[in-house]
Design a protein around this motif. Structure first.
Motif, PDB file in Angstrom:
ATOM      1  N   VAL A 107       0.849  -1.199   0.000  1.00  0.00           N
ATOM      2  CA  VAL A 107       0.000   0.000   0.000  1.00  0.00           C
ATOM      3  C   VAL A 107       0.886   1.252   0.000  1.00  0.00           C
ATOM      4  CG1 VAL A 107      -1.668   1.325   1.359  1.00  0.00           C
ATOM      5  CG2 VAL A 107      -1.974  -1.140   1.082  1.00  0.00           C
ATOM      6  N   VAL A 108       1.889   1.250   0.865  1.00  0.00           N
ATOM      7  CA  VAL A 108       2.790   2.406   0.935  1.00  0.00           C
ATOM      8  C   VAL A 108       3.582   2.532  -0.371  1.00  0.00           C
ATOM      9  CG1 VAL A 108       4.740   3.435   2.177  1.00  0.00           C
ATOM     10  CG2 VAL A 108       2.956   2.206   3.455  1.00  0.00           C
ATOM     11  N   ALA A 109       4.093   1.382  -0.865  1.00  0.00           N
ATOM     12  CA  ALA A 109       4.919   1.411  -2.086  1.00  0.00           C
ATOM     13  C   ALA A 109       4.094   1.852  -3.295  1.00  0.00           C
ATOM     14  CB  ALA A 109       5.530   0.037  -2.336  1.00  0.00           C
ATOM     15  N   TRP A 122       4.578  -6.201  -6.594  1.00  0.00           N
ATOM     16  CA  TRP A 122       4.115  -6.688  -5.292  1.00  0.00           C
ATOM     17  C   TRP A 122       4.349  -8.190  -5.225  1.00  0.00           C
ATOM     18  CZ3 TRP A 122      -1.770  -6.955  -3.696  1.00  0.00           C
ATOM     19  CH2 TRP A 122      -1.856  -7.435  -2.376  1.00  0.00           C
ATOM     20  N   HIS A 123       5.168  -8.635  -4.285  1.00  0.00           N
ATOM     21  CA  HIS A 123       5.327 -10.073  -4.058  1.00  0.00           C
ATOM     22  C   HIS A 123       4.239 -10.481  -3.077  1.00  0.00           C
ATOM     23  CE1 HIS A 123       8.439 -13.461  -4.449  1.00  0.00           C
ATOM     24  NE2 HIS A 123       7.324 -13.990  -3.983  1.00  0.00           N
ATOM     25  N   LEU A 124       3.240 -11.151  -3.602  1.00  0.00           N
ATOM     26  CA  LEU A 124       2.041 -11.490  -2.822  1.00  0.00           C
ATOM     27  C   LEU A 124       2.244 -12.843  -2.139  1.00  0.00           C
ATOM     28  CD1 LEU A 124      -0.911 -11.051  -1.995  1.00  0.00           C
ATOM     29  CD2 LEU A 124      -1.586 -11.914  -4.240  1.00  0.00           C
ATOM     30  N   ARG A 125       2.295 -12.793  -0.813  1.00  0.00           N
ATOM     31  CA  ARG A 125       2.577 -14.005  -0.031  1.00  0.00           C
ATOM     32  C   ARG A 125       1.420 -14.325   0.906  1.00  0.00           C
ATOM     33  NH1 ARG A 125       7.907 -14.966  -0.420  1.00  0.00           N
ATOM     34  NH2 ARG A 125       9.311 -13.308  -1.122  1.00  0.00           N
ATOM     35  N   ASP A 126       0.250 -13.759   0.627  1.00  0.00           N
ATOM     36  CA  ASP A 126      -0.920 -13.961   1.483  1.00  0.00           C
ATOM     37  C   ASP A 126      -2.094 -14.400   0.631  1.00  0.00           C
ATOM     38  OD1 ASP A 126      -0.375 -12.676   4.354  1.00  0.00           O
ATOM     39  OD2 ASP A 126       0.637 -11.448   2.854  1.00  0.00           O
ATOM     40  N   VAL A 142      -6.609  -4.781  -3.438  1.00  0.00           N
ATOM     41  CA  VAL A 142      -6.711  -5.292  -4.818  1.00  0.00           C
ATOM     42  C   VAL A 142      -6.941  -4.127  -5.794  1.00  0.00           C
ATOM     43  CG1 VAL A 142      -8.186  -6.661  -6.364  1.00  0.00           C
ATOM     44  CG2 VAL A 142      -7.401  -7.638  -4.212  1.00  0.00           C
ATOM     45  N   ALA A 143      -7.769  -3.163  -5.401  1.00  0.00           N
ATOM     46  CA  ALA A 143      -7.988  -1.996  -6.269  1.00  0.00           C
ATOM     47  C   ALA A 143      -6.669  -1.252  -6.489  1.00  0.00           C
ATOM     48  CB  ALA A 143      -9.026  -1.063  -5.632  1.00  0.00           C
ATOM     49  N   LEU A 144      -5.899  -1.134  -5.415  1.00  0.00           N
ATOM     50  CA  LEU A 144      -4.608  -0.455  -5.524  1.00  0.00           C
ATOM     51  C   LEU A 144      -3.657  -1.228  -6.442  1.00  0.00           C
ATOM     52  CD1 LEU A 144      -3.756   2.190  -4.198  1.00  0.00           C
ATOM     53  CD2 LEU A 144      -2.774   0.884  -2.305  1.00  0.00           C
ATOM     54  N   ALA A 145      -3.713  -2.560  -6.340  1.00  0.00           N
ATOM     55  CA  ALA A 145      -2.843  -3.382  -7.196  1.00  0.00           C
ATOM     56  C   ALA A 145      -3.231  -3.203  -8.664  1.00  0.00           C
ATOM     57  CB  ALA A 145      -2.949  -4.849  -6.795  1.00  0.00           C
ATOM     58  N   ASN A 146      -4.539  -3.234  -8.948  1.00  0.00           N
ATOM     59  CA  ASN A 146      -4.985  -3.078 -10.338  1.00  0.00           C
ATOM     60  C   ASN A 146      -4.573  -1.724 -10.898  1.00  0.00           C
ATOM     61  OD1 ASN A 146      -6.117  -5.601 -10.435  1.00  0.00           O
ATOM     62  ND2 ASN A 146      -8.200  -4.906  -9.958  1.00  0.00           N
ATOM     63  N   TRP A 147      -4.537  -0.738 -10.012  1.00  0.00           N
ATOM     64  CA  TRP A 147      -4.237   0.633 -10.440  1.00  0.00           C
ATOM     65  C   TRP A 147      -2.726   0.872 -10.539  1.00  0.00           C
ATOM     66  CZ3 TRP A 147      -3.747   5.279  -6.780  1.00  0.00           C
ATOM     67  CH2 TRP A 147      -3.701   6.467  -7.506  1.00  0.00           C
ATOM     68  N   CYS A 148      -1.968   0.359  -9.584  1.00  0.00           N
ATOM     69  CA  CYS A 148      -0.561   0.785  -9.459  1.00  0.00           C
ATOM     70  C   CYS A 148       0.492  -0.284  -9.734  1.00  0.00           C
ATOM     71  CB  CYS A 148      -0.289   1.297  -8.043  1.00  0.00           C
ATOM     72  SG  CYS A 148      -1.245   2.728  -7.573  1.00  0.00           S
ATOM     73  N   ALA A 149       0.185  -1.570  -9.573  1.00  0.00           N
ATOM     74  CA  ALA A 149       1.252  -2.569  -9.680  1.00  0.00           C
ATOM     75  C   ALA A 149       1.544  -2.873 -11.150  1.00  0.00           C
ATOM     76  CB  ALA A 149       0.842  -3.855  -8.961  1.00  0.00           C
ATOM     77  N   VAL A 150       2.823  -3.016 -11.484  1.00  0.00           N
ATOM     78  CA  VAL A 150       3.152  -3.454 -12.846  1.00  0.00           C
ATOM     79  C   VAL A 150       3.204  -4.978 -12.894  1.00  0.00           C
ATOM     80  CG1 VAL A 150       4.384  -1.391 -13.586  1.00  0.00           C
ATOM     81  CG2 VAL A 150       5.640  -3.218 -12.424  1.00  0.00           C
ATOM     82  N   ALA A 162      -6.664 -16.557  -5.361  1.00  0.00           N
ATOM     83  CA  ALA A 162      -7.411 -15.734  -4.395  1.00  0.00           C
ATOM     84  C   ALA A 162      -7.355 -14.262  -4.808  1.00  0.00           C
ATOM     85  CB  ALA A 162      -6.845 -15.915  -2.988  1.00  0.00           C
ATOM     86  N   PHE A 163      -6.209 -13.843  -5.358  1.00  0.00           N
ATOM     87  CA  PHE A 163      -6.074 -12.461  -5.835  1.00  0.00           C
ATOM     88  C   PHE A 163      -7.058 -12.202  -6.977  1.00  0.00           C
ATOM     89  CE2 PHE A 163      -3.968  -9.562  -8.930  1.00  0.00           C
ATOM     90  CZ  PHE A 163      -3.919  -8.406  -8.148  1.00  0.00           C
ATOM     91  N   VAL A 164      -7.116 -13.122  -7.915  1.00  0.00           N
ATOM     92  CA  VAL A 164      -8.017 -12.946  -9.075  1.00  0.00           C
ATOM     93  C   VAL A 164      -9.476 -13.037  -8.617  1.00  0.00           C
ATOM     94  CG1 VAL A 164      -8.711 -13.930 -11.295  1.00  0.00           C
ATOM     95  CG2 VAL A 164      -6.280 -13.721 -10.728  1.00  0.00           C
ATOM     96  N   ALA A 165      -9.761 -13.992  -7.709  1.00  0.00           N
ATOM     97  CA  ALA A 165     -11.143 -14.133  -7.202  1.00  0.00           C
ATOM     98  C   ALA A 165     -11.594 -12.860  -6.488  1.00  0.00           C
ATOM     99  CB  ALA A 165     -11.228 -15.322  -6.254  1.00  0.00           C
ATOM    100  N   ALA A 166     -10.639 -12.129  -5.936  1.00  0.00           N
ATOM    101  CA  ALA A 166     -10.990 -10.891  -5.225  1.00  0.00           C
ATOM    102  C   ALA A 166     -11.084  -9.693  -6.178  1.00  0.00           C
ATOM    103  CB  ALA A 166      -9.946 -10.605  -4.139  1.00  0.00           C
ATOM    104  N   GLY A 167     -10.921  -9.941  -7.484  1.00  0.00           N
ATOM    105  CA  GLY A 167     -11.058  -8.860  -8.461  1.00  0.00           C
ATOM    106  C   GLY A 167      -9.733  -8.391  -9.035  1.00  0.00           C
ATOM    107  N   GLY A 168      -8.634  -9.042  -8.631  1.00  0.00           N
ATOM    108  CA  GLY A 168      -7.315  -8.653  -9.161  1.00  0.00           C
ATOM    109  C   GLY A 168      -7.178  -9.044 -10.626  1.00  0.00           C
ATOM    110  N   ARG A 169      -6.448  -8.236 -11.391  1.00  0.00           N
ATOM    111  CA  ARG A 169      -6.270  -8.528 -12.820  1.00  0.00           C
ATOM    112  C   ARG A 169      -5.319  -9.716 -12.996  1.00  0.00           C
ATOM    113  NH1 ARG A 169      -3.575  -4.612 -15.840  1.00  0.00           N
ATOM    114  NH2 ARG A 169      -3.668  -3.000 -14.241  1.00  0.00           N
TER     115      ARG A 169
END
Ligand code: UDP
Length: 386
Positions: A107-109, A122-126, A142-150, A162-169
């Motif tokens: 979130v901070v990054a 983002w290295h997603l370990r959860d 997840v919204a932040l990831a869709n918006w900001c993560a490359v 789980a990331f995709v099920a939660a709406g992640g791209r």
């Protein structure tokens, strides 16, 4: 390892599995990276010992108030997050990319990356959801990831799903399974089992079941104690400490249960240790008892490398690591009876124990090596940097 310069970011300096993995990744990149931390602690010391530069940014105490299950973060943590994002954005100037190792640090990054115009991985370990996080927290991150993560590097298929099920791209996600350095396991001397048992006062002929996890209700140590309570003669080695605030009462509960006369000294609680490979070697089998979906479970691979069969709960990333009946035994989460039956069956069948251990060791080396993990991360960094 890669030409790009990387600023890794983590919110905690306690040593959980995520930090153990980042230790290896940062060490492999140490000529061109630093690790920004929001607090001081054992992880900072461990990074320093491996020659990795640490940027202590502070600010961790306010972030600690944001709980995984919280719905509204509160004003103080929000302000602290924005302040930290500004500080991190300044620290990120000389680097090519930001690489976050936890949801809070992501979130901070993510905000810092926007401010500094740097790509953010983002290295997603959860496992997002499934009892680990509140819906509000999952939606926000997840919204932040869709918006900001490359790129989102998921440590298992279960974590990715789980990331995709939660709406992640889905197009953001690359799966890189954790990998473990086999060297400390190869270095174990043949007499380690006996030597460690002598130190712990556990006779050689006792059937010893190990559990190696931080002490938290979702890691399921109580389920193991329930199972062991029904098996006179079986001892449990419980390794791990309460890492984060709020976990201390659980540790106290476990310790007082371990003293109950019914166990007759059969439960050995060692607290957090930094000699896991030799402690694994002292066990006959290893139990991984998480009652919620485990994102990956480094300990599973470590047990296999130590040639100890695992009995693990069948959820999350665990079945990606352990094949039931082939390289270990899977049982339903939270089921002390099934766990006890699986332990008992192995206790009565040394030939099966040996076969599972042999196949597990081969599988761990072939599929979960540190080198394979580093190569996977390297590919992502190269793609992002180019
Ligand atoms: N570990 C340790 N000392 C302990 C307990 C655990 O060094 O007393 C290590 C363990 O060997 C493993 C990591 O902590 O490498 C835990 O990782 P895992 O993925 O199993 O769980 P997590 O902490 O990520 O939930």
């Amino acid at each position: 390892m890669s030409d790009a310069s990387i600023l890794f970011v983590d919110h905690t300096a306690m040593m959980g599995g995520a930090q153990h993995s980042l230790l290896d990744i940062a060490e492999a990149n140490r000529r061109r990276c630093a690790v920004a931390l929001f607090e001081d602690g054992p992880f900072a010391t461990a990074l320093g010992a491996r020659g990795v530069a640490v940027l202590p940014l502070g600010g961790g105490s306010a972030l600690r108030q944001v709980k995984k299950g919280s719905v509204v973060p509160g004003v103080r943590p929000l302000v602290a997050t924005l302040r930290l994002a500004r500080t991190l954005a300044r620290a990120a100037k000389p680097f090519d990319l930001l690489y976050a190792n936890s949801p809070k640090s992501f979130v901070v990054a993510a905000l810092a990356g926007r401010l500094a115009r740097k790509p953010v991985v983002w290295h997603l370990r959860d496992i997002l959801g499934q009892g680990h996080f509140s819906r509000a927290n999952v939606r926000a991150v997840v919204a932040l990831a869709n918006w900001c993560a490359v790129r989102v590097v998921a440590n298992s298929r279960a974590t990715a799903d789980a990331f995709v099920a939660a709406g992640g791209r889905g197009s953001l996600v690359t799966i890189v399974h954790n990998g473990i350095d086999a060297a400390p396991f190869d270095a174990l001397a043949p007499g380690t089992r006996t030597a460690v048992r002598a130190e712990l006062g556990i006779p050689d002929d006792v059937f010893l079941v190990g559990c190696f996890s931080r002490l938290h209700p979702w890691k399921g140590q109580t389920v193991l104690l329930d199972a062991v309570a029904r098996m006179p003669g079986v001892h449990a080695l419980v390794v791990g400490g309460a890492l984060f605030s709020g976990e201390a009462p659980y540790e106290a509960e476990l310790r007082s249960r371990a003293q109950l006369p019914g166990f007759a000294g059969r439960v050995h609680m060692l607290g957090a240790r930094d000699d896991v490979p030799r402690l694994l070697a002292a066990c006959d089998i290893v139990v991984h008892a998480s009652v919620l979906a485990e994102p990956f479970g480094r300990v599973l691979v470590e047990a296999m490398l130590a040639r100890r069969p695992v009995v693990a709960t069948d959820a999350g990333g665990v079945p990606e690591v352990v094949s039931d009946g082939e390289t270990g035994v899977l049982v339903p989460p939270g089921d002390a009876r099934a766990l006890g039956e699986a332990i008992d069956a192995l206790r009565r069948d040394p030939a099966r124990v040996a076969a599972l251990a042999r196949r597990g060791a081969d599988h761990a080396r072939a599929r979960f090596s540190r080198e394979t993990m580093l190569a996977g991360v390297h590919r992502v960094i190269l793609e992002v940097a180019s």
